[in-house]
Write a protein that holds these residues in place. Structure first.
Motif, PDB file in Angstrom:
ATOM      1  N   ASP A   1      35.195   9.841  12.151  1.00 24.49           N
ATOM      2  CA  ASP A   1      36.001  10.888  12.786  1.00 24.49           C
ATOM      3  C   ASP A   1      35.786  12.228  12.084  1.00 24.49           C
ATOM      4  OD1 ASP A   1      37.010   9.088  14.627  1.00 24.49           O
ATOM      5  OD2 ASP A   1      38.843   8.703  13.465  1.00 24.49           O
ATOM      6  N   ASP A   2      35.750  12.212  10.753  1.00 24.42           N
ATOM      7  CA  ASP A   2      35.521  13.447   9.998  1.00 24.42           C
ATOM      8  C   ASP A   2      34.143  14.020  10.293  1.00 24.42           C
ATOM      9  OD1 ASP A   2      38.039  13.262   8.909  1.00 24.42           O
ATOM     10  OD2 ASP A   2      37.360  12.386   7.004  1.00 24.42           O
TER      11      ASP A   2
ATOM     12  N   LYS B   1      31.597  19.258  15.451  1.00 23.51           N
ATOM     13  CA  LYS B   1      32.187  20.177  16.430  1.00 23.51           C
ATOM     14  C   LYS B   1      32.347  21.586  15.854  1.00 23.51           C
ATOM     15  CE  LYS B   1      34.755  16.874  19.228  1.00 23.51           C
ATOM     16  NZ  LYS B   1      36.084  16.364  19.590  1.00 23.51           N
ATOM     17  N   HIS B   2      32.631  21.664  14.569  1.00 23.14           N
ATOM     18  CA  HIS B   2      32.835  22.965  13.924  1.00 23.14           C
ATOM     19  C   HIS B   2      31.534  23.590  13.428  1.00 23.14           C
ATOM     20  CE1 HIS B   2      37.134  22.900  14.265  1.00 23.14           C
ATOM     21  NE2 HIS B   2      37.208  21.708  13.696  1.00 23.14           N
TER      22      HIS B   2
END
Length: 196
Positions: A105-106, A112-113
């Protein structure tokens, strides 16, 4: 009646053949008759377990029965042990995969960033981590536009959307993961439902 020839039977008489006549067979009949068992065939045939126990002396009869029972118990034990080993192996893989889900998840958030730029050290680590998870057999599921399935997806919000005929996934908040038939985590999604 006195002139009857007893050496040759009439066509309608039933007469048993002599042993010498039985051994002579016409060559054409050998192909049509099934193969006869010989004494060697009978003596060389494998004896069934039940016949071996029945033929055994009385003092060995109970021992043979006990031996057969122990053999059956051992075969069942081996089968159960193998089944349990496979279940435990799947459970251990699932525990390892569940422990890696927060890391995945991280990595998704970092991607995404824009933190996983091509050629960066973090991008290389993310690629290796995802390869390890893929080798374990973990699959991702849940994407925007897929049909909503309450068995696989967890709806955290329903958004009435005009033009929607059936519930579909509008946005994926958290990716779902499964390992074979084992559900590691359901996908948490925002569901587009028909507007009333």
């Amino acid at each position: 009646m006195a002139d009857k020839d007893f050496e040759k039977p009439d066509e309608g008489d039933d007469v048993a053949a002599t042993p010498a006549e039985e051994s002579v067979e016409p060559a054409g009949d050998a192909d049509t008759e099934p193969d006869a068992l010989t004494v060697d065939d009978i003596l060389g045939a494998a004896q069934s377990d039940e016949a071996a126990v029945a033929d055994a002396p009385d003092e060995e009869h109970d021992l043979l029965l006990d031996l057969k029972r122990v053999q059956a118990e051992y075969a069942n034990y081996r089968r159960r042990t193998e089944e349990q080993r496979e279940v435990e192996l799947a459970r251990a893989k699932g525990a390892v995969a569940k422990g890696m889900l927060p890391v995945l998840d991280d990595l998704d958030r970092a991607e995404k960033h824009g933190d996983l730029a091509e050629g960066s050290a973090l991008a290389a680590i993310a690629e290796k981590m995802r390869a390890v998870v893929a080798r374990l057999g973990v699959e991702r599921y849940g994407a925007a536009g897929d049909a909503f399935d309450p068995q696989q997806h967890e709806a955290i919000f329903q958004a009435p959307t005009p033009g929607t005929t059936e519930p579909t996934i509008l946005e994926v908040v958290e990716i779902g993961y499964r390992l074979g038939d084992l559900e590691l985590r359901p996908a948490k999604v925002v569901v587009a439902v028909p507007a009333e």
